[in-house]
Design a protein around this motif. Sequence first.
Motif, short mmCIF file in Angstrom:
data_model
loop_
_atom_site.label_atom_id
_atom_site.label_comp_id
_atom_site.label_asym_id
_atom_site.label_seq_id
_atom_site.Cartn_x
_atom_site.Cartn_y
_atom_site.Cartn_z
N ALA A 20 0.84 -1.20 0.00
CA ALA A 20 0.00 0.00 0.00
C ALA A 20 0.87 1.24 0.00
O ALA A 20 1.78 1.36 0.81
CB ALA A 20 -0.92 -0.01 1.21
N LEU A 21 0.57 2.15 -0.90
CA LEU A 21 1.31 3.39 -1.05
C LEU A 21 0.43 4.57 -0.64
O LEU A 21 -0.68 4.71 -1.14
CB LEU A 21 1.73 3.56 -2.51
N ALA A 22 0.93 5.38 0.27
CA ALA A 22 0.21 6.59 0.69
C ALA A 22 0.81 7.76 -0.08
O ALA A 22 2.01 8.03 -0.01
CB ALA A 22 0.35 6.82 2.18
N LEU A 23 -0.01 8.46 -0.82
CA LEU A 23 0.39 9.65 -1.56
C LEU A 23 -0.32 10.83 -0.91
O LEU A 23 -1.53 10.97 -1.03
CB LEU A 23 0.00 9.51 -3.03
N THR A 24 0.45 11.65 -0.20
CA THR A 24 -0.15 12.73 0.58
C THR A 24 0.55 14.06 0.33
O THR A 24 1.64 14.11 -0.23
CB THR A 24 -0.06 12.44 2.09
N ALA A 25 -0.08 15.11 0.79
CA ALA A 25 0.52 16.45 0.73
C ALA A 25 1.31 16.75 1.99
O ALA A 25 1.93 17.79 2.09
CB ALA A 25 -0.56 17.50 0.53
N TYR A 26 1.29 15.83 2.94
CA TYR A 26 1.99 16.03 4.20
C TYR A 26 3.42 15.54 4.08
O TYR A 26 3.65 14.38 3.74
CB TYR A 26 1.25 15.30 5.32
N VAL A 27 4.39 16.41 4.36
CA VAL A 27 5.79 16.08 4.08
C VAL A 27 6.68 16.06 5.31
O VAL A 27 7.86 15.74 5.20
CB VAL A 27 6.37 17.07 3.05
N ASP A 31 4.68 13.12 9.74
CA ASP A 31 3.59 12.69 8.85
C ASP A 31 3.95 11.35 8.21
O ASP A 31 3.11 10.45 8.13
CB ASP A 31 3.33 13.73 7.76
N ARG A 32 5.19 11.24 7.75
CA ARG A 32 5.66 9.99 7.16
C ARG A 32 5.58 8.87 8.19
O ARG A 32 5.12 7.77 7.89
CB ARG A 32 7.09 10.16 6.66
N GLU A 33 6.02 9.14 9.39
CA GLU A 33 5.97 8.14 10.45
C GLU A 33 4.53 7.69 10.73
O GLU A 33 4.27 6.50 10.92
CB GLU A 33 6.60 8.69 11.72
N ARG A 34 3.60 8.63 10.73
CA ARG A 34 2.19 8.30 10.97
C ARG A 34 1.66 7.36 9.89
O ARG A 34 0.94 6.40 10.18
CB ARG A 34 1.36 9.57 11.03
N VAL A 35 2.01 7.65 8.64
CA VAL A 35 1.58 6.83 7.51
C VAL A 35 2.12 5.40 7.66
O VAL A 35 1.38 4.42 7.51
CB VAL A 35 2.06 7.46 6.19
N LEU A 44 4.80 8.68 -0.18
CA LEU A 44 5.32 9.66 -1.13
C LEU A 44 4.55 10.95 -0.93
O LEU A 44 3.34 10.94 -0.70
CB LEU A 44 5.14 9.18 -2.57
N ALA A 45 5.27 12.06 -1.03
CA ALA A 45 4.65 13.37 -0.82
C ALA A 45 4.41 14.06 -2.16
O ALA A 45 5.21 13.96 -3.08
CB ALA A 45 5.54 14.23 0.06
N LYS A 46 3.28 14.75 -2.23
CA LYS A 46 2.94 15.54 -3.41
C LYS A 46 3.61 16.90 -3.32
O LYS A 46 3.89 17.36 -2.22
CB LYS A 46 1.42 15.75 -3.50
N PRO A 47 3.87 17.55 -4.40
CA PRO A 47 3.69 17.04 -5.77
C PRO A 47 4.76 15.98 -6.07
O PRO A 47 5.86 16.03 -5.52
CB PRO A 47 3.88 18.25 -6.66
N ILE A 48 4.42 15.06 -6.92
CA ILE A 48 5.34 13.97 -7.23
C ILE A 48 5.53 13.85 -8.73
O ILE A 48 4.61 14.07 -9.51
CB ILE A 48 4.84 12.63 -6.64
N ASP A 49 6.73 13.52 -9.09
CA ASP A 49 7.07 13.27 -10.49
C ASP A 49 6.39 11.96 -10.92
O ASP A 49 6.48 10.96 -10.21
CB ASP A 49 8.59 13.17 -10.61
#
Length: 64
Positions: A20-27, A31-35, A44-49
């Motif tokens: 499972a991949l979390a794509l969020t605006a939280y960087v 935030d990463r640890e919570r995910v 992965l944080a937005k914006p993303i390539d």
Amino acid sequence: YSLIRIVRALPLEQGGQVPALALTAYVRPEDRERVLTAGYTRHLAKPIDPVALARAVAQLAGRA
């Protein structure tokens, strides 16, 4: 977060360990640890390539 917790509670044969991949605006690091603590495999944080997103999905699918 509640959905991934439900998925992770499932037995392996019912998809409990599906990647499972979390794509969020939280960087922030917290935030990463919570995910990841919630049960996501990657964050992965937005914006993303788009290429980076495709690579991450391929890795999770075992095709990288």
